[in-house]
Design a protein around this motif. Structure first.
Motif, PDB file in Angstrom:
ATOM      1  N   HIS A   1       0.850  -1.206  -0.024  1.00 44.80           N
ATOM      2  CA  HIS A   1       0.025   0.068  -0.104  1.00 44.80           C
ATOM      3  C   HIS A   1       0.913   1.205   0.023  1.00 44.80           C
ATOM      4  N   ALA A   2       2.007   1.229   0.690  1.00 41.32           N
ATOM      5  CA  ALA A   2       2.896   2.380   0.599  1.00 41.32           C
ATOM      6  C   ALA A   2       3.346   2.481  -0.666  1.00 41.32           C
ATOM      7  N   LEU A   3       3.769   1.609  -1.585  1.00 35.66           N
ATOM      8  CA  LEU A   3       4.260   1.890  -2.898  1.00 35.66           C
ATOM      9  C   LEU A   3       3.250   1.863  -3.821  1.00 35.66           C
ATOM     10  N   ARG A   4       2.099   1.490  -3.615  1.00 35.08           N
ATOM     11  CA  ARG A   4       0.921   1.582  -4.528  1.00 35.08           C
ATOM     12  C   ARG A   4       0.347   3.173  -4.357  1.00 35.08           C
ATOM     13  N   ASP A   5       0.536   3.783  -3.251  1.00 37.44           N
ATOM     14  CA  ASP A   5      -0.452   5.086  -3.084  1.00 37.44           C
ATOM     15  C   ASP A   5       0.345   6.233  -3.358  1.00 37.44           C
ATOM     16  N   THR A   6       1.619   6.110  -3.629  1.00 39.46           N
ATOM     17  CA  THR A   6       2.328   7.466  -3.731  1.00 39.46           C
ATOM     18  C   THR A   6       3.756   7.298  -4.738  1.00 39.46           C
ATOM     19  N   SER A   7       4.470   8.151  -4.774  1.00 40.96           N
ATOM     20  CA  SER A   7       5.561   8.033  -5.762  1.00 40.96           C
ATOM     21  C   SER A   7       6.713   7.353  -5.103  1.00 40.96           C
ATOM     22  N   LEU A   8       7.710   6.680  -5.794  1.00 38.79           N
ATOM     23  CA  LEU A   8       8.705   6.096  -5.406  1.00 38.79           C
ATOM     24  C   LEU A   8       9.736   7.338  -4.725  1.00 38.79           C
ATOM     25  N   VAL A   9       9.545   8.434  -5.244  1.00 35.80           N
ATOM     26  CA  VAL A   9      10.505   9.584  -4.510  1.00 35.80           C
ATOM     27  C   VAL A   9      10.119   9.783  -3.129  1.00 35.80           C
ATOM     28  N   THR A  10       8.787   9.890  -2.897  1.00 38.08           N
ATOM     29  CA  THR A  10       7.937  10.206  -1.516  1.00 38.08           C
ATOM     30  C   THR A  10       8.413   9.069  -0.579  1.00 38.08           C
ATOM     31  N   VAL A  11       8.442   7.794  -1.232  1.00 38.97           N
ATOM     32  CA  VAL A  11       8.618   6.443  -0.405  1.00 38.97           C
ATOM     33  C   VAL A  11      10.349   6.579   0.055  1.00 38.97           C
ATOM     34  N   ALA A  12      11.052   6.750  -0.811  1.00 42.05           N
ATOM     35  CA  ALA A  12      12.465   7.168  -0.695  1.00 42.05           C
ATOM     36  C   ALA A  12      12.890   8.042   0.387  1.00 42.05           C
ATOM     37  N   ALA A  13      12.087   9.200   0.386  1.00 40.71           N
ATOM     38  CA  ALA A  13      12.452  10.463   1.162  1.00 40.71           C
ATOM     39  C   ALA A  13      11.624   9.874   2.704  1.00 40.71           C
ATOM     40  N   CYS A  14      10.653   9.222   2.829  1.00 39.25           N
ATOM     41  CA  CYS A  14      10.208   8.862   4.127  1.00 39.25           C
ATOM     42  C   CYS A  14      11.181   7.704   4.366  1.00 39.25           C
ATOM     43  N   ILE A  15      11.583   6.795   3.888  1.00 39.21           N
ATOM     44  CA  ILE A  15      12.735   5.632   4.256  1.00 39.21           C
ATOM     45  C   ILE A  15      13.927   6.461   4.986  1.00 39.21           C
ATOM     46  N   ALA A  16      14.473   7.521   4.155  1.00 39.06           N
ATOM     47  CA  ALA A  16      15.469   8.239   4.625  1.00 39.06           C
ATOM     48  C   ALA A  16      15.301   9.132   5.826  1.00 39.06           C
ATOM     49  N   VAL A  17      14.043   9.757   6.176  1.00 38.51           N
ATOM     50  CA  VAL A  17      13.522  10.391   7.365  1.00 38.51           C
ATOM     51  C   VAL A  17      13.792   9.159   8.517  1.00 38.51           C
ATOM     52  N   ILE A  18      13.306   8.027   8.255  1.00 37.18           N
ATOM     53  CA  ILE A  18      13.326   6.858   9.252  1.00 37.18           C
ATOM     54  C   ILE A  18      14.605   6.596   9.521  1.00 37.18           C
ATOM     55  N   ALA A  19      15.371   6.315   8.478  1.00 39.31           N
ATOM     56  CA  ALA A  19      16.837   6.022   8.601  1.00 39.31           C
ATOM     57  C   ALA A  19      17.772   7.096   9.586  1.00 39.31           C
ATOM     58  N   VAL A  20      17.383   8.434   9.139  1.00 38.56           N
ATOM     59  CA  VAL A  20      18.114   9.278   9.927  1.00 38.56           C
ATOM     60  C   VAL A  20      17.682   9.436  11.769  1.00 38.56           C
ATOM     61  N   ALA A  21      16.493   9.269  11.651  1.00 39.95           N
ATOM     62  CA  ALA A  21      15.878   9.270  13.178  1.00 39.95           C
ATOM     63  C   ALA A  21      16.464   7.946  13.822  1.00 39.95           C
ATOM     64  N   THR A  22      16.467   6.728  13.168  1.00 36.84           N
ATOM     65  CA  THR A  22      16.851   5.464  13.724  1.00 36.84           C
ATOM     66  C   THR A  22      18.474   5.794  14.339  1.00 36.84           C
ATOM     67  N   ALA A  23      19.168   6.370  13.128  1.00 34.26           N
ATOM     68  CA  ALA A  23      20.523   6.364  13.448  1.00 34.26           C
ATOM     69  C   ALA A  23      20.751   7.392  14.741  1.00 34.26           C
ATOM     70  N   MET A  24      20.255   8.471  14.888  1.00 28.06           N
ATOM     71  CA  MET A  24      20.394   9.473  15.660  1.00 28.06           C
ATOM     72  C   MET A  24      19.763   8.541  17.219  1.00 28.06           C
ATOM     73  N   LEU A  25      18.941   7.917  17.173  1.00 33.76           N
ATOM     74  CA  LEU A  25      18.527   7.246  18.580  1.00 33.76           C
ATOM     75  C   LEU A  25      19.789   6.366  18.956  1.00 33.76           C
ATOM     76  N   TRP A  26      20.244   5.540  17.831  1.00 37.48           N
ATOM     77  CA  TRP A  26      21.242   4.565  18.013  1.00 37.48           C
ATOM     78  C   TRP A  26      22.484   5.355  18.687  1.00 37.48           C
ATOM     79  N   LEU A  27      22.683   6.587  17.974  1.00 34.04           N
ATOM     80  CA  LEU A  27      23.976   7.339  18.810  1.00 34.04           C
ATOM     81  C   LEU A  27      23.776   7.578  20.040  1.00 34.04           C
ATOM     82  N   LEU A  28      22.552   8.064  20.401  1.00 29.95           N
ATOM     83  CA  LEU A  28      22.210   8.471  21.772  1.00 29.95           C
ATOM     84  C   LEU A  28      22.010   7.244  22.703  1.00 29.95           C
ATOM     85  N   MET A  29      22.091   6.208  22.432  1.00 26.36           N
ATOM     86  CA  MET A  29      21.700   5.030  23.109  1.00 26.36           C
ATOM     87  C   MET A  29      22.650   5.033  24.371  1.00 26.36           C
TER      88      MET A  29
END
Length: 625
Positions: free
Chosen positions: A167-195
């Motif tokens: 549904h995520a891939l179907r309902d929007t563009s690949l650019v939006t999906v990639a941008a959202c994945i990047a946001v999640i990855a950055v947030a996860t990395a920040m939490l990991w560094l602050l662990m």
């Protein structure tokens, strides 16, 4: 947060006014899952009924029925949760997302779906390992590996993972999906560094991960079950050394209580009530009996909600059944639409404790409180709230236009009573069977569904095969959404208790001035707020393991405390500007929320008066136990 009329729950898309749209349909490739879920629901009902008949009529208990029902139930929950993903029926808060421009809303929706995918992806491997470990445990009656049952978890999670990603891939563009994945990855990395920092601050991680982070996910429109799951996952990963594997066991435990078997069955009962017209028959009888007196139609509305709730266990079903039958006549007598909506919404909140209440069943399971006691007390508490609302309605109706209104002829009253009688007795059968210990809530739910089906076919026109199948699928999807919330909230509650937070709370509360009355005041404030934001079921499963031990330590009776919790929560549900129940009532009555908002406050005030009486006078809750 409840779905279409005839469905329950809460209890249930939050914040959106599309909740009364026609039920969504599944994707074509999900038809086999639909059929499997519908079949499992029928099997559960049939098995439970056979067990009741065998035990009570022939004194021959069939010991393997509970095991088969439990196995089927977990599969039903997981397949239903997958259907809910496909049909976009998982419960979520859309209040804040709806304020965004269309393009931004699509991006946030994609981010929410990818966050769901992240959680499911993290849970898939532990679920597989959990099912593999269950191979070594054998069931007592059937003598089969428990992996037959536990396999539902990885299968359901894998199916939900594939669907959410699709549904995520179907309902929007690949650019939006990639941008959202990047946001999640950055947030996860920040939490990991602050662990290291997180692990050094101890219980201060609770407000960071289990309050602030969960609240952020709620605002982003992530379904409630996955808000709890993501918050707990982040808490365990970044602030503790507890393995993620334990979450699967807590989720399984939260979804699998035998008491919760009654949840999908009572959801189905609400669908049957709506489809057969049994609720409408009750409304017509009360209208013929009381419609001629001043404020009579208000009394009829309140009485109908009281009795109909005792059949359906669903606030949305109650309101959608009662309003169309009464609102035209109420308008003719001079009732203003905003006042009618206010009475409808608060009347539905009043009736939440009338059995069979799914909220009471879940509360009994989560807090270890007698469901028979909750059902018995629920009637009395609803009567207290009914009385305060009726007094206010009578005062509001002092200028009601009643010219030309005549008492209904006795023949009309008799005719409507004969039509409504089979429906009228059902809530009292449910209450008596559970309250007197004749049957459990699960058993009586099965009896009630079969009774409603038979009476519906004989007296109320029946239900076609296609309609019945659609109701079974809708029940499975809604039940899966509800049970996922319960499972995730159970994992989150476990994480909270393991930190020692509950023990610290007990010590802190016991030191407050005012004793148990002060704690009752704090409880009311907490559940009024949680009722606005989370609705009933997630708030109960999350808070009951923490709050009930505190109440017991102060000498508060479990049933008394439960009635205060449920009443406060349901007042919050109907309180604007956030309470979703208020907006559902406005949608049903086709009244703009800003008009109804001005009218509802006196009725909210009346309910709060009733709540204070219930909290301050324990005898209201315990007199009939």
């Amino acid at each position: 947060m409840e779905k279409a009329a005839g469905s329950d729950a809460d209890e249930f898309l939050l914040g959106g006014l599309e909740t009364l749209d026609p039920p969504r349909t599944s994707s074509p490739w999900m038809r086999p899952v639909e059929a499997a879920a519908a079949l499992l629901l029928v099997v559960i009902i049939a098995l439970l009924f056979i067990g009741v008949v065998s035990r009570y009529l022939f004194s021959l208990p069939i010991i393997w029925i509970d095991e088969v029902a439990s196995l089927s139930f977990l599969w039903l929950a997981m397949l239903g949760a997958a259907l809910a993903i496909d049909r976009s029926e998982h419960l979520r808060l859309t209040l804040f997302v709806n304020f965004l421009p269309e393009r931004s809303r699509q991006r946030v929706d994609t981010l929410a779906l990818l966050l769901v995918t992240l959680f499911l992806g993290a849970m898939l491997r532990p679920a597989v390992e959990y099912a593999m470990e269950e191979v070594f445990i054998t069931s007592a009656a059937l003598n089969i590996p428990m992996s037959w049952r536990a396999s539902a978890l990885p299968v359901g999670i894998a199916l939900m993972l594939a669907l959410s990603l699709f549904h995520a891939l179907r309902d929007t563009s690949l650019v939006t999906v990639a941008a959202c994945i990047a946001v999640i990855a950055v947030a996860t990395a920040m939490l990991w560094l602050l662990m290291p920092g997180f692990r050094a601050i101890g219980n201060w991680n609770i407000p960071i991960f289990l309050v602030a982070l969960v609240a952020l996910f709620l605002v982003l429109g992530v379904p409630i079950a996955f808000c709890f799951g993501l918050g707990t996952l982040a808490f365990l990963t970044f602030s503790t050394s507890v393995p993620i594997f334990v979450m699967i066991g807590r989720i399984d435990e939260g979804m699998s209580s035998i008491v919760l078997l009654s949840v999908p069955i009572f959801v189905l009962l609400g669908c049957i009530l709506d489809a057969t017209g049994m609720g409408k028959a009750i409304v017509e009888f009360l209208a013929s009996l009381l419609g001629h007196v001043r404020a009579g139609m208000s009394y009829v509305l309140l009485g109908s909600l009281f009795l109909v709730s005792g059949i359906s266990g669903s606030k949305v079903s109650d309101m959608a059944t009662v309003a169309p039958a009464l609102f035209p006549e109420m308008k003719r007598r001079g009732h203003k639409p905003p006042e009618m909506i206010a009475l409808l919404a608060t009347g539905a909140a009043m009736a939440e404790t009338v059995p069979p209440s799914i909220v009471l069943i879940v509360l009994g399971s989560a807090a270890g409180v007698s469901i028979a006691g909750l059902f018995t007390s629920g009637f009395a508490i609803a009567m207290v709230l009914l009385l305060v609302l009726a007094v206010l309605a009578r005062w509001k109706a002092r200028h009601e236009a009643s010219e030309g209104v005549r008492r209904a002829p006795f023949e009309t009253i008799k005719k409507t009573l004969l039509i409504a009688a089979p429906a009228l007795v059902l809530p009292f059968i449910i209450r008596a069977a559970v309250g007197e210990g004749i049957a459990t809530a699960t058993e009586v739910s099965t009896i009630a569904v079969l009774y409603a089906l038979v009476i519906g076919m004989v007296l109320y026109g029946g239900i076609g095969a296609g309609r019945l199948y659609a109701m079974l699928v809708e029940t499975a999807a809604l039940s899966g959404a509800i049970l996922m919330i319960l499972g995730a909230a159970s994992a989150m509650a476990w994480a909270l208790t393991q930190t020692g937070f509950a023990a610290q709370l007990v010590a802190g509360v016991q030191g407050l001035p005012g004793g148990w009355m002060t704690f009752m005041g704090v409880t009311i404030l907490i559940f009024l707020v949680l009722g606005c934001v989370l609705e009933g079921l997630p708030a109960i499963v999350l808070m009951a393991p923490i709050m009930f031990p505190v109440a017991r330590s102060l000498g508060i009776h479990d049933v008394h405390y439960a009635m205060v919790v449920v009443t406060a929560m349901n007042i919050g549900l109907m309180t604007p500007p956030i309470g979703i129940g208020f907006y559902i009532a406005c949608k049903i009555g086709n009244v703009p929320p800003d008009q109804a908002m001005r009218a509802i406050w006196p009725y909210i005030g009346a309910l709060l008066v009733g709540l204070v009486l219930i909290a301050a006078v324990p005898i209201f809750s315990t007199a009939f136990l």
